[in-house]
Design a protein around this motif. Sequence first.
Motif, mmCIF file in Angstrom:
data_model
loop_
_atom_site.group_PDB
_atom_site.id
_atom_site.type_symbol
_atom_site.label_atom_id
_atom_site.label_comp_id
_atom_site.label_asym_id
_atom_site.label_seq_id
_atom_site.Cartn_x
_atom_site.Cartn_y
_atom_site.Cartn_z
ATOM 1 N N SER A 126 -1.191 34.743 42.027
ATOM 2 C CA SER A 126 0.211 35.266 42.558
ATOM 3 C C SER A 126 0.543 34.543 43.729
ATOM 4 N N GLU A 127 1.524 33.466 43.378
ATOM 5 C CA GLU A 127 2.276 32.691 44.467
ATOM 6 C C GLU A 127 2.804 33.309 45.743
ATOM 7 N N ARG A 128 3.296 34.503 45.393
ATOM 8 C CA ARG A 128 4.122 35.323 46.614
ATOM 9 C C ARG A 128 3.400 36.433 46.833
ATOM 10 N N GLY A 129 1.954 36.723 46.661
ATOM 11 C CA GLY A 129 1.265 37.751 47.085
ATOM 12 C C GLY A 129 1.678 39.050 46.382
ATOM 13 N N GLU A 130 1.780 39.922 46.760
ATOM 14 C CA GLU A 130 2.298 41.388 46.068
ATOM 15 C C GLU A 130 3.635 41.246 45.561
ATOM 16 N N ASP A 131 4.581 40.410 46.082
ATOM 17 C CA ASP A 131 5.997 40.297 45.464
ATOM 18 C C ASP A 131 6.109 39.645 44.231
ATOM 19 N N SER A 132 4.872 38.862 43.958
ATOM 20 C CA SER A 132 4.835 38.217 42.637
ATOM 21 C C SER A 132 3.454 38.493 41.780
ATOM 22 N N ALA A 133 3.078 39.845 42.042
ATOM 23 C CA ALA A 133 1.682 40.100 41.290
ATOM 24 C C ALA A 133 1.818 40.449 39.975
ATOM 25 N N GLN A 134 3.013 40.636 39.435
ATOM 26 C CA GLN A 134 3.241 41.177 38.204
ATOM 27 C C GLN A 134 4.328 40.250 37.247
ATOM 28 N N VAL A 135 3.587 39.811 36.146
ATOM 29 C CA VAL A 135 4.454 38.856 35.403
ATOM 30 C C VAL A 135 5.399 39.715 34.717
ATOM 31 N N HIS A 136 6.647 39.286 34.475
ATOM 32 C CA HIS A 136 7.674 39.842 33.796
ATOM 33 C C HIS A 136 8.164 38.753 32.499
ATOM 34 N N VAL A 137 8.380 39.407 31.581
ATOM 35 C CA VAL A 137 8.791 38.463 30.380
ATOM 36 C C VAL A 137 10.204 39.368 29.745
ATOM 37 N N ARG A 138 11.263 38.738 29.981
ATOM 38 C CA ARG A 138 12.677 39.347 29.689
ATOM 39 C C ARG A 138 13.329 38.475 28.726
ATOM 40 N N ALA A 139 14.299 39.108 28.103
ATOM 41 C CA ALA A 139 15.262 38.437 27.219
ATOM 42 C C ALA A 139 16.645 38.984 27.452
ATOM 43 N N ILE A 140 17.632 38.031 27.023
ATOM 44 C CA ILE A 140 18.995 38.652 26.869
ATOM 45 C C ILE A 140 19.119 38.154 25.256
ATOM 46 N N ARG A 141 19.613 39.285 24.451
ATOM 47 C CA ARG A 141 19.609 38.877 23.030
ATOM 48 C C ARG A 141 21.280 39.008 22.721
ATOM 49 N N ASP A 142 21.293 38.115 21.460
ATOM 50 C CA ASP A 142 22.991 38.552 21.192
ATOM 51 C C ASP A 142 23.008 39.747 20.328
ATOM 52 N N ALA A 143 24.208 39.884 19.643
ATOM 53 C CA ALA A 143 24.333 40.920 18.660
ATOM 54 C C ALA A 143 23.530 41.253 17.598
ATOM 55 N N HIS A 144 23.129 40.331 17.109
ATOM 56 C CA HIS A 144 21.766 40.377 16.157
ATOM 57 C C HIS A 144 20.446 40.389 16.514
ATOM 58 N N ARG A 145 20.302 40.486 17.738
ATOM 59 C CA ARG A 145 18.894 40.751 18.382
ATOM 60 C C ARG A 145 18.233 39.279 18.388
ATOM 61 N N ARG A 146 18.943 38.308 18.330
ATOM 62 C CA ARG A 146 17.966 36.975 18.395
ATOM 63 C C ARG A 146 18.105 36.917 20.100
ATOM 64 N N ILE A 147 17.126 36.260 20.534
ATOM 65 C CA ILE A 147 17.026 35.642 21.954
ATOM 66 C C ILE A 147 17.857 34.554 22.143
ATOM 67 N N MET A 148 18.697 34.863 22.918
ATOM 68 C CA MET A 148 19.454 33.689 23.967
ATOM 69 C C MET A 148 18.717 33.216 24.924
ATOM 70 N N VAL A 149 18.403 34.124 25.908
ATOM 71 C CA VAL A 149 17.835 33.639 26.906
ATOM 72 C C VAL A 149 16.389 34.283 27.122
ATOM 73 N N LEU A 150 15.339 33.619 27.471
ATOM 74 C CA LEU A 150 14.166 34.037 27.549
ATOM 75 C C LEU A 150 13.419 33.846 28.965
ATOM 76 N N MET A 151 12.986 34.697 29.562
ATOM 77 C CA MET A 151 12.776 34.563 31.056
ATOM 78 C C MET A 151 11.261 35.078 31.307
ATOM 79 N N THR A 152 10.351 33.977 31.924
ATOM 80 C CA THR A 152 9.142 34.118 32.189
ATOM 81 C C THR A 152 9.033 34.173 33.892
ATOM 82 N N HIS A 153 9.038 35.346 34.497
ATOM 83 C CA HIS A 153 9.071 35.324 35.818
ATOM 84 C C HIS A 153 7.529 35.721 36.424
ATOM 85 N N ASN A 154 7.350 35.062 37.662
ATOM 86 C CA ASN A 154 6.216 35.204 38.423
ATOM 87 C C ASN A 154 4.984 34.413 37.280
ATOM 88 N N THR A 155 5.521 33.664 36.826
ATOM 89 C CA THR A 155 4.351 32.858 36.251
ATOM 90 C C THR A 155 5.038 31.350 36.044
#
Length: 192
Positions: A126-155
């Motif tokens: 965790s490069e920022r200690g407690e502030d980055s201890a948890q990995v987040h995987v998030r997405a923004i999808r289009d109307a058909h549920r296709r991922i347009m933006v994939l975000m891997t945060h704290n990794t």
Amino acid sequence: VTRTAVSVDREQKRPNTWVVKLTDPHLFECPFLLASDVGTIGLKDEEAAMLREYLLKGGMLWVDDFWGTEAWDQWEQEIAKVLTPEEYPIETVSAADPVMRVLFELERVPQVTNVTFWQKNNGKTSERGEDSAQVHVRAIRDAHRRIMVLMTHNTDISDSWEREGDDPRFFQQFSPDGYALGINVLVYALSH
């Protein structure tokens, strides 16, 4: 080894890479984009408009290697210029999501740090200690549920591909899952 034709720099004998600006018309020739350290990004109106058009026409963006609350807040503010959160909300990606199961079945996304941080901090990730201890995987999808933006945060998944020769222990700990996720994302992007 791949049978896919890959363009190679003849002098350096390495695969070519292509850095494309968000305002470059060649953007639309790229089915997949990867961006790093987006926690410091500032998008101009023209860039946001082109990225929106690119994503809505079927392109995919994966953002990686940004750490902590401040970086997340900056990214969230900037991507909202591209895709309004009311129309395109950011959602958490679960282990059951197709992107996590395209080729390799992944139950989680590892927290990968850079090899120097890992070595100097006795294997901590965790490069920022407690502030980055948890990995987040998030997405923004289009109307058909296709991922347009994939975000891997704290990794920093891409470090699991870049540091093979730096430390065999680092490679063994991070590269199998890092490569699996990278392959899944690429196959997903090229098939959806």
